[in-house]
Scaffold this motif. Structure first.
Motif, PDB file in Angstrom:
ATOM      1  N   UNK A  18       0.849  -1.184   0.000  1.00  0.00           N
ATOM      2  CA  UNK A  18       0.000   0.000   0.000  1.00  0.00           C
ATOM      3  C   UNK A  18       0.885   1.234   0.000  1.00  0.00           C
ATOM      4  N   UNK A  19       0.385   2.322  -0.591  1.00  0.00           N
ATOM      5  CA  UNK A  19       1.047   3.618  -0.549  1.00  0.00           C
ATOM      6  C   UNK A  19       0.151   4.601   0.189  1.00  0.00           C
ATOM      7  N   UNK A  20       0.660   5.162   1.282  1.00  0.00           N
ATOM      8  CA  UNK A  20      -0.037   6.195   2.023  1.00  0.00           C
ATOM      9  C   UNK A  20       0.547   7.560   1.681  1.00  0.00           C
ATOM     10  N   UNK A  21      -0.296   8.587   1.722  1.00  0.00           N
ATOM     11  CA  UNK A  21       0.140   9.956   1.503  1.00  0.00           C
ATOM     12  C   UNK A  21      -0.384  10.845   2.613  1.00  0.00           C
ATOM     13  N   UNK A  22       0.377  11.878   2.947  1.00  0.00           N
ATOM     14  CA  UNK A  22      -0.006  12.872   3.941  1.00  0.00           C
ATOM     15  C   UNK A  22       0.196  14.242   3.326  1.00  0.00           C
ATOM     16  N   UNK A  23      -0.899  14.971   3.127  1.00  0.00           N
ATOM     17  CA  UNK A  23      -0.847  16.302   2.535  1.00  0.00           C
ATOM     18  C   UNK A  23      -0.971  17.364   3.618  1.00  0.00           C
ATOM     19  N   UNK A  24      -0.072  18.356   3.598  1.00  0.00           N
ATOM     20  CA  UNK A  24      -0.035  19.406   4.609  1.00  0.00           C
ATOM     21  C   UNK A  24      -0.410  20.754   4.014  1.00  0.00           C
ATOM     22  N   UNK A  25      -0.972  21.617   4.855  1.00  0.00           N
ATOM     23  CA  UNK A  25      -1.258  22.994   4.476  1.00  0.00           C
ATOM     24  C   UNK A  25      -1.031  23.899   5.681  1.00  0.00           C
ATOM     25  N   UNK A  26      -0.829  25.197   5.433  1.00  0.00           N
ATOM     26  CA  UNK A  26      -0.681  26.165   6.504  1.00  0.00           C
ATOM     27  C   UNK A  26       0.728  26.332   7.036  1.00  0.00           C
ATOM     28  N   UNK A  27       1.737  25.867   6.311  1.00  0.00           N
ATOM     29  CA  UNK A  27       3.121  25.990   6.748  1.00  0.00           C
ATOM     30  C   UNK A  27       4.043  25.985   5.546  1.00  0.00           C
TER      31      UNK A  27
END
Length: 114
Positions: A18-27
């Motif tokens: 499996x491939x997991x992703x984590x998307x960030x915003x505000x920095x």
């Protein structure tokens, strides 16, 4: 404020990937150390691995070393966790974390079962 969202969990058979992703915003994403954790029911939160801001140097827990790979794409404000040769003991909710902000994703479920 800093906001993190995980994608890509699901059900997979032992030995699968499996491939997991984590998307960030505000920095300003490239500045910060990033980490993955996981937590199974009835167990303490467990460190999985991390990736640094400079040079993308990685570190992994012994339980996942050689099977999991962390990477980051700063242009997309995204960190990835590639999970290979999955085992039933990998079943958990996976969370991304930025320690500088004590920021966490919502958690995404990975279930490894025949």
């Amino acid at each position: 404020q800093v906001h993190l969202v995980e994608f890509g969990g699901g059900l997979v058979q032992p030995g699968g990937s499996l491939l997991l992703a984590c998307e960030a915003s505000g920095l300003t994403f490239p500045r910060y150390l990033l980490k993955w954790y996981r937590q199974a029911p009835g167990k303490e939160r467990e460190y999985v691995g991390q990736i640094t801001s400079h040079g993308s140097v990685t570190n992994y827990a012994d339980s996942v070393k050689g099977r999991f790979t962390i990477s980051r794409d700063n242009a997309k404000n995204t960190m990835y966790l590639q999970m290979n040769n999955l085992k039933p003991d990998d079943t958990a909710a996976y969370l991304c974390n930025i320690p500088n902000f004590d920021a966490w994703g919502q958690g995404i479920q990975v279930t490894v079962s025949s």
